[in-house]
Design an enzyme around this catalytic site. Structure first.
Site, PDB file in Angstrom:
ATOM      1  N   ARG A  45     -12.614  22.912  47.725  1.00  0.00           N
ATOM      2  CA  ARG A  45     -11.771  23.328  46.546  1.00  0.00           C
ATOM      3  C   ARG A  45     -10.578  22.111  46.497  1.00  0.00           C
ATOM      4  O   ARG A  45     -10.479  21.585  45.340  1.00  0.00           O
ATOM      5  CB  ARG A  45     -10.958  24.605  46.485  1.00  0.00           C
ATOM      6  CG  ARG A  45     -11.596  25.435  45.600  1.00  0.00           C
ATOM      7  CD  ARG A  45     -10.908  26.783  45.174  1.00  0.00           C
ATOM      8  NE  ARG A  45     -10.191  26.920  46.802  1.00  0.00           N
ATOM      9  CZ  ARG A  45      -9.895  28.111  47.138  1.00  0.00           C
ATOM     10  NH1 ARG A  45     -10.651  29.070  46.580  1.00  0.00           N
ATOM     11  NH2 ARG A  45      -9.462  28.486  48.234  1.00  0.00           N
ATOM     12  N   GLU A 125     -24.609  33.543  63.757  1.00  0.00           N
ATOM     13  CA  GLU A 125     -23.925  33.895  64.978  1.00  0.00           C
ATOM     14  C   GLU A 125     -22.448  34.004  64.938  1.00  0.00           C
ATOM     15  O   GLU A 125     -21.776  34.935  65.592  1.00  0.00           O
ATOM     16  CB  GLU A 125     -24.323  32.696  66.104  1.00  0.00           C
ATOM     17  CG  GLU A 125     -23.737  32.935  67.325  1.00  0.00           C
ATOM     18  CD  GLU A 125     -24.304  34.332  68.015  1.00  0.00           C
ATOM     19  OE1 GLU A 125     -25.492  34.261  68.332  1.00  0.00           O
ATOM     20  OE2 GLU A 125     -23.683  35.148  68.329  1.00  0.00           O
ATOM     21  N   VAL A 128     -19.797  37.189  64.023  1.00  0.00           N
ATOM     22  CA  VAL A 128     -19.589  38.613  64.799  1.00  0.00           C
ATOM     23  C   VAL A 128     -18.896  37.929  66.040  1.00  0.00           C
ATOM     24  O   VAL A 128     -19.659  37.303  66.777  1.00  0.00           O
ATOM     25  CB  VAL A 128     -20.634  39.576  65.201  1.00  0.00           C
ATOM     26  CG1 VAL A 128     -20.151  40.699  66.110  1.00  0.00           C
ATOM     27  CG2 VAL A 128     -21.297  40.155  63.900  1.00  0.00           C
ATOM     28  N   ILE A 132     -18.560  34.269  70.944  1.00  0.00           N
ATOM     29  CA  ILE A 132     -19.235  34.878  71.886  1.00  0.00           C
ATOM     30  C   ILE A 132     -20.990  34.984  71.385  1.00  0.00           C
ATOM     31  O   ILE A 132     -20.962  35.611  70.068  1.00  0.00           O
ATOM     32  CB  ILE A 132     -19.047  36.597  72.071  1.00  0.00           C
ATOM     33  CG1 ILE A 132     -17.528  36.599  72.634  1.00  0.00           C
ATOM     34  CG2 ILE A 132     -19.806  37.297  72.930  1.00  0.00           C
ATOM     35  CD1 ILE A 132     -16.913  38.091  72.430  1.00  0.00           C
ATOM     36  N   GLY A 183      -1.209  33.250  63.068  1.00  0.00           N
ATOM     37  CA  GLY A 183      -2.552  32.733  62.420  1.00  0.00           C
ATOM     38  C   GLY A 183      -3.815  33.533  62.977  1.00  0.00           C
ATOM     39  O   GLY A 183      -5.073  33.184  62.620  1.00  0.00           O
ATOM     40  N   GLU A 186      -6.339  38.288  59.469  1.00  0.00           N
ATOM     41  CA  GLU A 186      -7.012  37.989  58.136  1.00  0.00           C
ATOM     42  C   GLU A 186      -6.028  37.500  57.003  1.00  0.00           C
ATOM     43  O   GLU A 186      -4.894  38.072  57.170  1.00  0.00           O
ATOM     44  CB  GLU A 186      -7.909  38.990  57.749  1.00  0.00           C
ATOM     45  CG  GLU A 186      -8.998  39.262  58.719  1.00  0.00           C
ATOM     46  CD  GLU A 186     -10.279  38.189  58.960  1.00  0.00           C
ATOM     47  OE1 GLU A 186     -10.809  37.967  57.817  1.00  0.00           O
ATOM     48  OE2 GLU A 186     -10.499  37.681  59.859  1.00  0.00           O
ATOM     49  N   ASP A 197     -12.561  44.873  59.004  1.00  0.00           N
ATOM     50  CA  ASP A 197     -13.187  43.660  59.871  1.00  0.00           C
ATOM     51  C   ASP A 197     -14.068  43.994  60.858  1.00  0.00           C
ATOM     52  O   ASP A 197     -15.198  43.735  61.159  1.00  0.00           O
ATOM     53  CB  ASP A 197     -11.956  42.807  60.233  1.00  0.00           C
ATOM     54  CG  ASP A 197     -12.464  41.405  61.065  1.00  0.00           C
ATOM     55  OD1 ASP A 197     -13.067  40.630  60.432  1.00  0.00           O
ATOM     56  OD2 ASP A 197     -12.554  41.512  62.228  1.00  0.00           O
ATOM     57  N   LYS A 201     -18.223  43.736  61.260  1.00  0.00           N
ATOM     58  CA  LYS A 201     -18.899  43.269  62.340  1.00  0.00           C
ATOM     59  C   LYS A 201     -19.855  44.231  63.007  1.00  0.00           C
ATOM     60  O   LYS A 201     -20.943  43.636  63.322  1.00  0.00           O
ATOM     61  CB  LYS A 201     -17.891  42.738  63.511  1.00  0.00           C
ATOM     62  CG  LYS A 201     -17.279  41.412  62.929  1.00  0.00           C
ATOM     63  CD  LYS A 201     -15.713  41.373  63.661  1.00  0.00           C
ATOM     64  CE  LYS A 201     -15.026  40.294  63.378  1.00  0.00           C
ATOM     65  NZ  LYS A 201     -13.641  40.197  63.965  1.00  0.00           N
ATOM     66  N   GLY A 298     -10.721  31.454  66.018  1.00  0.00           N
ATOM     67  CA  GLY A 298     -10.249  30.035  66.309  1.00  0.00           C
ATOM     68  C   GLY A 298     -11.213  28.884  65.818  1.00  0.00           C
ATOM     69  O   GLY A 298     -12.560  29.035  65.785  1.00  0.00           O
TER      70      GLY A 298
HETATM   71  N1  HSE Z   1      -9.161  38.458  61.949  1.00  0.00           N
HETATM   72  C1  HSE Z   1     -10.087  38.605  62.866  1.00  0.00           C
HETATM   73  C2  HSE Z   1      -9.838  39.174  64.149  1.00  0.00           C
HETATM   74  C3  HSE Z   1     -10.681  37.216  63.008  1.00  0.00           C
HETATM   75  O1  HSE Z   1      -8.510  39.358  64.223  1.00  0.00           O
HETATM   76  O2  HSE Z   1     -10.589  39.264  65.139  1.00  0.00           O
HETATM   77  C4  HSE Z   1     -12.200  36.813  62.857  1.00  0.00           C
HETATM   78  O3  HSE Z   1     -13.000  37.583  62.563  1.00  0.00           O
END
Ligand code: HSE
Length: 428
Positions: A45, A125, A128, A132, A183, A186, A197, A201, A298
């Protein structure tokens, strides 16, 4: 040697991690896999002139990635729902390989995206547990096994919050604010702390390893807002740590899938996964107990998973896509509704400090044939007229426990909301 030219949608932390890894490890990747990686186009953007695009062309239109014949593989790293979905659909329709980290899109549209035209060109990959390799673990490394159970710490923010609450007795709200500042959380932290979240997953893991179907509604979900420092301390006293877990159990009766807080015994592997780390423990018939652990978020950690997909696509032969592989080993399992799931439970019942209170609580539980395995009640203080009675119950059917909780909550000696946590299944 094969050169793969990448087009990236998005210029956030993960995209920047991709640039960093290619720059630092490009030669190593070539040596190891025979694949040479180069980013030729970026669409986002807004421009970020401070980022070195390593010679890639920049534009603000995502559709440019599809139209540029030079782009071999698209990386969808922008997040969000609508534009990302449209990009993935268009790429697959055009037979253009695409890699995504987008768990929300997969959860909602996985059935369509992993089954239709070009499905073998989609890899995810990074969707989730960040770095890992759990998706390749299930679809590749453990492909010869029937999976009996899976339990995972798959939200780093929740795990970080519990760790800080335990270490420093810091209240929930303060730790959440710190997680946002660092950071980890989400953009909308309710995704983390309400378990959404983790449920996304878990939906992906459920489809890949157990059912072949992406269906968020089959995953029971609860968050962590109700947990206090007192619960963490009582759990410790009883020999447990509180974790937010994604759990899948696969038995002859069917498959149950749930994401909620659980008491994990101190001697369990998952009890020792701390901070923002993620871990997924899988029990399977051939491999036995396996534990995958590492950073769940990360820039470079997620980019590591993204690039593993790019390399796999470049090397891909006739291998089945993940959904076909899951369907091949799964014959329409019965999904067990949450009401029929059994767990032992931790109950913290805030009661008035009066004679006969303990008896009333145990009487109410005995009406539902719920047996008590352990109990704690600390001495009341004059400054604290409400006393917590903490109980561990034996294993009990969810619908029975819910009815008993309603009954307990209605007793006039119960002074505030009861906190109820399930104990992690003994099989883990
Ligand atoms: N907000 C997610 C967590 C990060 O704290 O695991 C990546 O999915």
């Amino acid at each position: 040697m094969r050169e793969v030219k990448l087009g990236i949608a998005g210029l956030g932390t993960v995209a920047q991690g991709v640039f960093a890894l290619i720059q630092r490890n490009g030669a190593l990747i070539r040596q190891r896999s025979g694949v040479s990686l180069r980013v030729v186009r970026v669409a986002s953007r807004s421009a970020k002139p401070e980022i070195d695009l390593q010679g890639a062309t920049f534009s603000t239109a995502v559709s440019d990635l599809l139209q540029d014949p030079e782009v071999d593989v698209i990386l969808e790293l922008m997040g969000g729902q609508d534009t990302a979905l449209e990009l993935i659909r268009s790429a697959l329709a055009a037979n253009k390989p695409i890699v995504t980290a987008n768990k929300a899109v997969l959860t909602a549209h996985g059935n369509e995206l992993t089954a239709g035209q070009g499905a073998h060109l989609l890899r995810f990959e990074a969707s989730v547990a960040g770095a890992i390799p759990i998706i390749q673990g299930i679809g590749g490394g453990l492909a010869a096994n029937r999976l009996n159970s899976l339990a995972g710490i798959i939200n780093g923010t929740c795990n970080y919050i519990f760790g800080e609450m335990e270490a420093n007795q810091t209240p929930f709200d303060e730790v959440l604010a710190e997680a946002q500042r660092l950071g980890y959380a989400e953009a909308d932290p309710s995704f983390d702390i309400d378990g959404i979240d983790a449920a996304h997953k878990l939906t992906i893991l459920l489809a890949l390893g157990f059912t072949g179907q992406y269906d968020l509604s089959t995953v029971f979900v609860e968050g962590i807002r109700h947990i206090t420092v007192a619960d963490i301390q009582f759990a410790k006293e009883l020999g447990y740590r509180i974790k937010h877990l994604g759990i899948i159990l696969n038995s002859d009766a069917g498959v149950e899938a749930r994401a909620h807080c659980a008491l994990v015994p101190n001697d369990a592997l998952l009890a020792h996964v701390n901070g923002v780390l993620n871990a997924v423990q899988i029990n399977s018939d051939g491999a036995g107990e396996t534990l995958f652990s590492g950073p769940g978020a990360g820039g470079e950690a997620t980019a590591s998973a993204v690039l593993s997909d790019v390399i796999a696509l470049a090397q891909q032969g006739s291998q089945k896509n993940a959904r076909e592989a899951a369907e091949a080993v799964t014959t329409a399992p019965t999904l067990i509704p949450m009401s029929q799931v059994s767990s032992a439970n931790y109950l913290r019942i805030p009661t008035l400090d009066r004679p006969g209170v303990f008896a009333q609580v145990t009487q109410a539980l005995s009406e539902f044939a719920i047996s008590i395995d352990a109990a704690i009640q600390h001495e009341a203080s004059s400054s604290q007229p409400v006393v917590d009675i903490v109980l561990l119950t034996d294993s009990v059917l969810e619908e029975t426990m819910n009815a008993a909780l309603q009954r307990l909550q209605s007793l006039d000696i119960v002074a505030a909301d009861i906190v109820r946590l399930r104990v992690a299944p003994a099989a883990l």
